[in-house]
Write a protein that holds these residues in place. Structure first.
Motif, PDB file in Angstrom:
ATOM      1  N   ILE A  55     -26.513 -30.235   4.123  1.00  0.00           N
ATOM      2  CA  ILE A  55     -26.733 -30.661   2.834  1.00  0.00           C
ATOM      3  C   ILE A  55     -25.530 -30.202   1.888  1.00  0.00           C
ATOM      4  O   ILE A  55     -24.948 -31.038   1.363  1.00  0.00           O
ATOM      5  CB  ILE A  55     -28.254 -30.180   2.157  1.00  0.00           C
ATOM      6  CG1 ILE A  55     -29.023 -30.874   2.964  1.00  0.00           C
ATOM      7  CG2 ILE A  55     -28.186 -30.707   0.707  1.00  0.00           C
ATOM      8  CD1 ILE A  55     -29.334 -32.378   3.070  1.00  0.00           C
ATOM      9  N   VAL A  56     -25.237 -29.080   2.171  1.00  0.00           N
ATOM     10  CA  VAL A  56     -24.110 -28.498   1.345  1.00  0.00           C
ATOM     11  C   VAL A  56     -22.883 -29.334   1.545  1.00  0.00           C
ATOM     12  O   VAL A  56     -21.886 -29.236   0.810  1.00  0.00           O
ATOM     13  CB  VAL A  56     -23.793 -26.749   1.564  1.00  0.00           C
ATOM     14  CG1 VAL A  56     -22.530 -26.490   1.099  1.00  0.00           C
ATOM     15  CG2 VAL A  56     -24.997 -26.247   0.836  1.00  0.00           C
ATOM     16  N   ALA A  57     -22.787 -29.553   3.141  1.00  0.00           N
ATOM     17  CA  ALA A  57     -21.264 -30.282   3.380  1.00  0.00           C
ATOM     18  C   ALA A  57     -21.502 -31.695   2.607  1.00  0.00           C
ATOM     19  O   ALA A  57     -20.309 -32.005   2.193  1.00  0.00           O
ATOM     20  CB  ALA A  57     -21.521 -30.476   4.922  1.00  0.00           C
ATOM     21  N   LEU A  58     -22.473 -32.587   2.458  1.00  0.00           N
ATOM     22  CA  LEU A  58     -22.593 -33.617   1.757  1.00  0.00           C
ATOM     23  C   LEU A  58     -22.043 -33.128   0.252  1.00  0.00           C
ATOM     24  O   LEU A  58     -21.231 -34.092  -0.201  1.00  0.00           O
ATOM     25  CB  LEU A  58     -23.965 -34.098   1.755  1.00  0.00           C
ATOM     26  CG  LEU A  58     -24.450 -35.067   3.034  1.00  0.00           C
ATOM     27  CD1 LEU A  58     -25.945 -35.239   2.907  1.00  0.00           C
ATOM     28  CD2 LEU A  58     -23.426 -36.018   3.107  1.00  0.00           C
ATOM     29  N   LEU A  59     -22.786 -32.585  -0.445  1.00  0.00           N
ATOM     30  CA  LEU A  59     -22.306 -31.754  -1.674  1.00  0.00           C
ATOM     31  C   LEU A  59     -20.652 -31.814  -1.744  1.00  0.00           C
ATOM     32  O   LEU A  59     -20.212 -32.033  -2.687  1.00  0.00           O
ATOM     33  CB  LEU A  59     -23.013 -30.519  -2.022  1.00  0.00           C
ATOM     34  CG  LEU A  59     -24.486 -30.849  -1.995  1.00  0.00           C
ATOM     35  CD1 LEU A  59     -25.165 -29.656  -2.728  1.00  0.00           C
ATOM     36  CD2 LEU A  59     -24.992 -32.031  -2.901  1.00  0.00           C
ATOM     37  N   PHE A  60     -20.117 -30.907  -0.502  1.00  0.00           N
ATOM     38  CA  PHE A  60     -18.762 -30.598  -0.614  1.00  0.00           C
ATOM     39  C   PHE A  60     -17.863 -31.804  -0.625  1.00  0.00           C
ATOM     40  O   PHE A  60     -16.930 -32.026  -1.547  1.00  0.00           O
ATOM     41  CB  PHE A  60     -18.516 -29.739   0.538  1.00  0.00           C
ATOM     42  CG  PHE A  60     -17.123 -29.533   0.883  1.00  0.00           C
ATOM     43  CD1 PHE A  60     -16.198 -28.679   0.453  1.00  0.00           C
ATOM     44  CD2 PHE A  60     -16.420 -30.478   2.005  1.00  0.00           C
ATOM     45  CE1 PHE A  60     -14.828 -28.726   0.655  1.00  0.00           C
ATOM     46  CE2 PHE A  60     -15.150 -30.271   2.340  1.00  0.00           C
ATOM     47  CZ  PHE A  60     -14.251 -29.570   1.639  1.00  0.00           C
ATOM     48  N   PHE A  61     -18.147 -32.828   0.138  1.00  0.00           N
ATOM     49  CA  PHE A  61     -17.561 -34.133   0.251  1.00  0.00           C
ATOM     50  C   PHE A  61     -17.590 -34.864  -0.868  1.00  0.00           C
ATOM     51  O   PHE A  61     -16.713 -35.632  -1.340  1.00  0.00           O
ATOM     52  CB  PHE A  61     -17.789 -34.914   1.335  1.00  0.00           C
ATOM     53  CG  PHE A  61     -17.602 -34.394   2.762  1.00  0.00           C
ATOM     54  CD1 PHE A  61     -15.899 -34.218   3.056  1.00  0.00           C
ATOM     55  CD2 PHE A  61     -18.263 -33.626   3.770  1.00  0.00           C
ATOM     56  CE1 PHE A  61     -15.629 -33.730   4.172  1.00  0.00           C
ATOM     57  CE2 PHE A  61     -17.867 -33.414   4.810  1.00  0.00           C
ATOM     58  CZ  PHE A  61     -16.518 -33.214   5.215  1.00  0.00           C
TER      59      PHE A  61
ATOM     60  N   ALA B 166     -25.318 -31.409  -7.857  1.00  0.00           N
ATOM     61  CA  ALA B 166     -25.393 -30.553  -6.741  1.00  0.00           C
ATOM     62  C   ALA B 166     -25.995 -29.257  -6.956  1.00  0.00           C
ATOM     63  O   ALA B 166     -26.348 -28.750  -6.104  1.00  0.00           O
ATOM     64  CB  ALA B 166     -23.790 -30.430  -6.652  1.00  0.00           C
ATOM     65  N   VAL B 167     -25.737 -28.818  -8.234  1.00  0.00           N
ATOM     66  CA  VAL B 167     -26.612 -27.579  -8.535  1.00  0.00           C
ATOM     67  C   VAL B 167     -28.036 -27.613  -8.238  1.00  0.00           C
ATOM     68  O   VAL B 167     -28.560 -26.536  -7.810  1.00  0.00           O
ATOM     69  CB  VAL B 167     -26.458 -27.078 -10.245  1.00  0.00           C
ATOM     70  CG1 VAL B 167     -26.825 -25.936 -10.693  1.00  0.00           C
ATOM     71  CG2 VAL B 167     -24.645 -26.592 -10.396  1.00  0.00           C
ATOM     72  N   LYS B 168     -28.556 -28.658  -8.833  1.00  0.00           N
ATOM     73  CA  LYS B 168     -30.121 -28.929  -8.540  1.00  0.00           C
ATOM     74  C   LYS B 168     -30.491 -29.108  -7.152  1.00  0.00           C
ATOM     75  O   LYS B 168     -31.443 -28.604  -6.425  1.00  0.00           O
ATOM     76  CB  LYS B 168     -30.401 -30.313  -9.505  1.00  0.00           C
ATOM     77  CG  LYS B 168     -31.920 -30.434  -9.489  1.00  0.00           C
ATOM     78  CD  LYS B 168     -32.367 -31.775 -10.177  1.00  0.00           C
ATOM     79  CE  LYS B 168     -33.875 -32.131 -10.096  1.00  0.00           C
ATOM     80  NZ  LYS B 168     -34.489 -30.745 -10.640  1.00  0.00           N
ATOM     81  N   THR B 169     -29.367 -29.593  -6.408  1.00  0.00           N
ATOM     82  CA  THR B 169     -29.630 -29.517  -4.806  1.00  0.00           C
ATOM     83  C   THR B 169     -29.671 -28.134  -4.123  1.00  0.00           C
ATOM     84  O   THR B 169     -30.449 -27.901  -3.416  1.00  0.00           O
ATOM     85  CB  THR B 169     -28.744 -30.692  -4.298  1.00  0.00           C
ATOM     86  OG1 THR B 169     -28.739 -32.106  -5.016  1.00  0.00           O
ATOM     87  CG2 THR B 169     -28.840 -30.816  -2.769  1.00  0.00           C
ATOM     88  N   VAL B 170     -28.777 -27.442  -4.594  1.00  0.00           N
ATOM     89  CA  VAL B 170     -28.580 -25.963  -4.085  1.00  0.00           C
ATOM     90  C   VAL B 170     -29.877 -25.324  -4.309  1.00  0.00           C
ATOM     91  O   VAL B 170     -30.274 -24.547  -3.449  1.00  0.00           O
ATOM     92  CB  VAL B 170     -27.373 -25.368  -4.661  1.00  0.00           C
ATOM     93  CG1 VAL B 170     -27.384 -23.970  -4.388  1.00  0.00           C
ATOM     94  CG2 VAL B 170     -26.067 -25.897  -3.930  1.00  0.00           C
ATOM     95  N   ALA B 171     -30.303 -25.509  -5.689  1.00  0.00           N
ATOM     96  CA  ALA B 171     -31.323 -24.637  -6.068  1.00  0.00           C
ATOM     97  C   ALA B 171     -32.597 -25.276  -5.250  1.00  0.00           C
ATOM     98  O   ALA B 171     -33.644 -24.417  -5.213  1.00  0.00           O
ATOM     99  CB  ALA B 171     -31.825 -24.870  -7.521  1.00  0.00           C
TER     100      ALA B 171
END
Length: 421
Positions: free
Chosen positions: A11-17, A119-124
């Motif tokens: 999921i973080v990889a998706l946010l990175f791209f 992205a911040v909400k997804t990480v949380a």
């Protein structure tokens, strides 16, 4: 508990791209600025207003995108945002006048405003506190990867096929990302690809208050105001480097749009390391027993000190030292950003992180809009970058002082008690 499962890192990889594409789309203007300014006969102040127009739309979007993401969720929120900014990016190719170019920048800013709140909400949602700063650093490093790719690829595309194709190809990348996002993303509680063990790891911090926090109440909280003032001071610095660094290298050090590629690559490669190092350092402190908010504030202080030497850049003639000092400042900024965004999720419950991030970034966009307009006027009338770099060197330490006063280590417990009442 021991770390379990790996799907959250996908999921973080998706946010990175997503962040990488986001920054490629916005940075094309800065890299091609010498070429576009010559072809379209833009003055320095006109260029400043173009940048400010993007930031005005970005600010408007940030004011509402966070709350909308909290209400409708990141899957649909991200889908709509990326679709808007990708189409706007491609439509730059049809902008033959200054007015149409400003309109496209405005639409681009509206769409791109949702990236960081989402992205911040997804990480949380997907990470426990002890991993959030590192996860934030990873997705935030996409902005630096974009800053490396853009000066290498965009001038080549522009010279080979025309500047219009630079915008078209970049916009198409966003459409490809959307296909992957729609296919692979689900909330962790009902995702078919993660194990129960990884779900338990993600939710190890326990349940959080689910009552909706009124937007007005969030705006008036001391901590929200602290984040807002902090980004008001520091976000303009990053905007300045993003949009004016190529022009600075062109005008002050006589570099062409192709000749400035490697200096920009070096700057943003080092800043990419800052995003990871800043996130890793505070996360390491938390894993050793430090209070999360205390760890972030201490890390931000150390990073703020690294920005101060950038004030002497206008007085240095050697290009190597100029690049080194600017790279040090961008290294610190990205580490700072990783910790600021993580602070929001440390202090506020998950159902408020999108709104608070949006409010803070709205303030940063307003600061960037004001600073861009002033920068354009200063350069048009004096041609002197000195006062601009002096502000850049002082902004972070002042920001840290405000955060240290307005954000308290034990505030999260107080917030929960207040919400329950």
């Amino acid at each position: 508990m021991q770390p379990t499962g790996k799907y959250r890192w996908k999921i973080v990889a998706l946010l990175f791209f997503a962040t990488t594409i986001n920054y490629i789309d916005r940075q094309i203007l800065g890299v091609l600025a010498p070429l576009l300014q010559e072809n379209m006969n833009w003055s320095e102040s006109a260029y400043g207003w173009i940048v400010a127009g993007f930031q005005a739309a970005y600010a408007i979007g940030l004011l509402v995108s966070g709350a909308l993401l909290d209400r409708f969720g990141v899957k649909w929120g991200y889908t709509i945002a990326v679709a808007i900014w990708s189409l706007a990016c491609m439509l730059h190719a049809a902008a033959g006048t200054l007015f149409l170019f400003v309109i496209m920048r405005f639409l681009l800013g509206l769409g791109e405003s949702a990236n960081f709140p989402a992205a911040v909400k997804t990480v949380a949602t997907w990470f426990p506190k002890k991993e959030r700063a590192l996860a934030t650093g990873i997705f935030n490093s996409g902005s630096n990867i974009a800053a490396i790719i853009t000066p290498l690829a965009i001038p080549w595309i522009a010279l080979q096929a025309g500047w219009q194709w630079a915008f078209i190809i970049s916009g198409m990348l966003g459409i490809l990302w959307l296909i992957c996002w729609r296919k692979w993303y689900h909330a962790p509680q009902d995702h078919p690809k993660i194990s129960e063990a990884e779900r338990d790891w993600i939710e190890q911090d326990g349940p959080e208050p689910m009552d909706k926090l009124p937007w007005k109440q969030l705006v008036l909280r001391r901590q929200t105001l602290g984040f807002a003032v902090s980004l008001f001071l520091t976000a303009p610095v990053w905007w300045f480097f993003l949009y004016w660094l190529p022009k600075f290298l062109h005008s002050e050090h006589q570099l062409s749009i192709t000749g400035m590629a490697w200096p920009l690559v070096i700057v943003y490669l080092i800043s990419d390391a800052g995003a990871l190092a800043g996130g890793w350092f505070s996360s390491r402190m938390v894993s050793k027993g430090a209070i999360p908010v205390t760890a972030r504030i201490y890390t931000i202080l150390l990073l703020s000190l690294l920005v101060i030497p950038v004030m002497i850049v206008p007085f240095i003639q050697q290009l190597g030292w100029v690049i080194a000092l600017i790279a040090l400042a961008t290294f610190a900024h990205q580490g700072y950003a990783s910790n600021i965004f993580t602070l929001v999720s440390d202090i506020f419950p998950k159902n408020a992180t999108g709104a608070v991030t949006g409010i803070a970034m709205f303030s940063g966009a307003i600061g960037g809009m004001i600073f861009s307009s002033i920068t354009g006027l200063v350069l048009e009338r004096t041609g002197d970058y000195t006062p601009i770099f002096i502000f850049c060197g002082c902004a972070y330490l002042l920001s840290w002082a405000i955060l240290a006063v307005m954000v308290r280590p034990r505030y999260r417990r107080h917030l929960q008690i207040a919400d329950q009442n």
